[in-house]
Design an enzyme around this catalytic site. Sequence first.
Site, PDB file in Angstrom:
ATOM      1  N   SER A  11       8.269   1.093 -12.326  1.00  0.00           N
ATOM      2  CA  SER A  11       8.655   1.975 -11.229  1.00  0.00           C
ATOM      3  C   SER A  11      10.108   2.387 -11.409  1.00  0.00           C
ATOM      4  CB  SER A  11       8.501   1.251  -9.893  1.00  0.00           C
ATOM      5  OG  SER A  11       9.277   1.913  -8.907  1.00  0.00           O
ATOM      6  N   HIS A  36       5.518   4.856 -12.698  1.00  0.00           N
ATOM      7  CA  HIS A  36       5.301   4.859 -11.245  1.00  0.00           C
ATOM      8  C   HIS A  36       6.519   5.467 -10.544  1.00  0.00           C
ATOM      9  CE1 HIS A  36       3.332   3.075  -7.642  1.00  0.00           C
ATOM     10  NE2 HIS A  36       4.565   2.818  -7.211  1.00  0.00           N
ATOM     11  N   ASP A  38       8.187   6.353  -6.831  1.00  0.00           N
ATOM     12  CA  ASP A  38       8.137   6.003  -5.412  1.00  0.00           C
ATOM     13  C   ASP A  38       8.857   7.040  -4.559  1.00  0.00           C
ATOM     14  OD1 ASP A  38       6.745   3.419  -5.333  1.00  0.00           O
ATOM     15  OD2 ASP A  38       8.416   2.716  -6.566  1.00  0.00           O
ATOM     16  N   MET A  40       9.890   8.323  -0.949  1.00  0.00           N
ATOM     17  CA  MET A  40      10.072   7.785   0.415  1.00  0.00           C
ATOM     18  C   MET A  40      10.802   8.813   1.271  1.00  0.00           C
ATOM     19  SD  MET A  40      11.249   3.879  -0.380  1.00  0.00           S
ATOM     20  CE  MET A  40      10.612   2.957  -1.785  1.00  0.00           C
ATOM     21  N   HIS A  72       3.542   7.565  -5.937  1.00  0.00           N
ATOM     22  CA  HIS A  72       3.226   6.777  -4.744  1.00  0.00           C
ATOM     23  C   HIS A  72       3.987   7.388  -3.571  1.00  0.00           C
ATOM     24  CE1 HIS A  72       3.702   2.504  -2.744  1.00  0.00           C
ATOM     25  NE2 HIS A  72       2.921   3.305  -2.035  1.00  0.00           N
ATOM     26  N   MET A  74       5.202   7.351  -0.088  1.00  0.00           N
ATOM     27  CA  MET A  74       5.440   6.572   1.138  1.00  0.00           C
ATOM     28  C   MET A  74       6.076   7.517   2.144  1.00  0.00           C
ATOM     29  SD  MET A  74       6.679   3.118  -0.741  1.00  0.00           S
ATOM     30  CE  MET A  74       6.941   4.037  -2.242  1.00  0.00           C
ATOM     31  N   MET A 145      -0.606  -3.045  -1.543  1.00  0.00           N
ATOM     32  CA  MET A 145       0.810  -3.436  -1.515  1.00  0.00           C
ATOM     33  C   MET A 145       0.928  -4.955  -1.400  1.00  0.00           C
ATOM     34  SD  MET A 145       2.575  -0.657  -1.832  1.00  0.00           S
ATOM     35  CE  MET A 145       4.171  -1.471  -1.682  1.00  0.00           C
ATOM     36  N   GLY A 150       8.993   0.081   0.862  1.00  0.00           N
ATOM     37  CA  GLY A 150      10.311   0.580   1.226  1.00  0.00           C
ATOM     38  C   GLY A 150      11.435   0.142   0.305  1.00  0.00           C
ATOM     39  N   ASP A 180       1.388  -3.557  -6.107  1.00  0.00           N
ATOM     40  CA  ASP A 180       2.757  -3.038  -6.113  1.00  0.00           C
ATOM     41  C   ASP A 180       3.652  -3.909  -5.238  1.00  0.00           C
ATOM     42  OD1 ASP A 180       5.052  -1.490  -6.131  1.00  0.00           O
ATOM     43  OD2 ASP A 180       4.123   0.292  -5.259  1.00  0.00           O
ATOM     44  N   GLY A 182       6.902  -7.132  -6.071  1.00  0.00           N
ATOM     45  CA  GLY A 182       7.127  -8.530  -6.448  1.00  0.00           C
ATOM     46  C   GLY A 182       6.410  -8.954  -7.716  1.00  0.00           C
ATOM     47  N   SER A 203      12.031  -3.800 -10.115  1.00  0.00           N
ATOM     48  CA  SER A 203      13.281  -4.529 -10.391  1.00  0.00           C
ATOM     49  C   SER A 203      13.155  -5.467 -11.587  1.00  0.00           C
ATOM     50  CB  SER A 203      13.726  -5.306  -9.155  1.00  0.00           C
ATOM     51  OG  SER A 203      12.709  -6.160  -8.699  1.00  0.00           O
TER      52      SER A 203
HETATM   53  C1  DX5 Z   1       8.181  -0.566  -2.916  1.00  0.00           C
HETATM   54  C2  DX5 Z   1       7.696   0.340  -4.016  1.00  0.00           C
HETATM   55  C3  DX5 Z   1       7.562  -0.329  -5.317  1.00  0.00           C
HETATM   56  C4  DX5 Z   1       8.824  -0.928  -5.876  1.00  0.00           C
HETATM   57  C5  DX5 Z   1       8.458  -2.277  -6.406  1.00  0.00           C
HETATM   58  O1  DX5 Z   1       7.959  -0.006  -1.678  1.00  0.00           O
HETATM   59  O2  DX5 Z   1       6.447   0.926  -3.692  1.00  0.00           O
HETATM   60  O3  DX5 Z   1       6.912   0.483  -6.287  1.00  0.00           O
HETATM   61  O4  DX5 Z   1       9.425  -0.179  -6.908  1.00  0.00           O
HETATM   62  O5  DX5 Z   1       9.614  -2.968  -6.674  1.00  0.00           O
HETATM   63  P1  DX5 Z   1       9.644  -4.452  -7.208  1.00  0.00           P
HETATM   64  O6  DX5 Z   1       8.829  -4.498  -8.462  1.00  0.00           O
HETATM   65  O7  DX5 Z   1      11.085  -4.714  -7.406  1.00  0.00           O
HETATM   66  O8  DX5 Z   1       9.032  -5.320  -6.113  1.00  0.00           O
HETATM   67 ZN    ZN Z   2       5.316   1.976  -5.374  1.00  0.00          ZN
END
Ligand code: DX5
Ligand code: ZN
Length: 225
Positions: A11, A36, A38, A40, A72, A74, A145, A150, A180, A182, A203
């Site tokens: 991501s 990926h 994201d 938002m 994705h 959000m 999720m 977020g 998605d 952690g 991350s």
């Molecule tokens: C969070 C995103 C994820 C995010 C995951 O809302 O949808 O795609 O990048 O981040 P990590 O892998 O650090 O949990």
């Molecule tokens: Zn995501």
Amino acid sequence: MLMRARRVAPSILSADFARLGSQVDEVLAVGARVIHVDVMDGHFVPPITFGAVVVGAIADRVHAAGGMLDVHLMIERPERQVEEIARAGADNITIHVEATPHLNYTVAAIREAGCTAGAAICPGTPADSLNELVAQEALDLALCMSVNPGWGGQKFIPATLDKLSRLRERLPLSVALEVDGGIHEETAGPVAQAGANLLVTGSAVFGSDDPAASYTAIAAAAGAD
Ligand code: DX5
Ligand code: ZN
């Protein structure tokens, strides 16, 4: 088909945006093929990230490498953004079931725009929320999720493993199951065992000193291609 392969999907949320292109190239070079993205809006989730402009900025290099852009959304009322995001180069667009009352309409619009269609559920949303879309054969991907959406860098919610198994049992083989939040070297194996085939990781890849090495290690832990 990439969507149904077992794949780790970096991501870009955690990437260094001052050098986004080269960060994407780093993971493409070691085999990442699902990137990926994201999006938002500051409403569905508090942060604001980016939209179609950033999708368009990386689309050519991802496609030139034989990869796909997994977007994705959000955002509230995602139906208003589908066309522009598709035009910018998205291959898959995933919306949240919590974000619009017009689910069937929106996933149909995603396919009409030439993309595959995904529906995402937050940790507190029952797995059953996808039943009608599945029965309507309207989905190409289900996104479960494993953190509240977020932010990157949150801790994996362990109950997700059971939810993934239940989802995989109910989904037709043609529908991809993505997880998605952690995901890192320790959680990648268990989620793959539970049935997820697309593992988003932000991350743990782009927050590390060596994104390419981290990608490779997580892919190995997941038994991914
Ligand atoms: C969070 C995103 C994820 C995010 C995951 O809302 O949808 O795609 O990048 O981040 P990590 O892998 O650090 O949990
Ligand atoms: Zn995501």
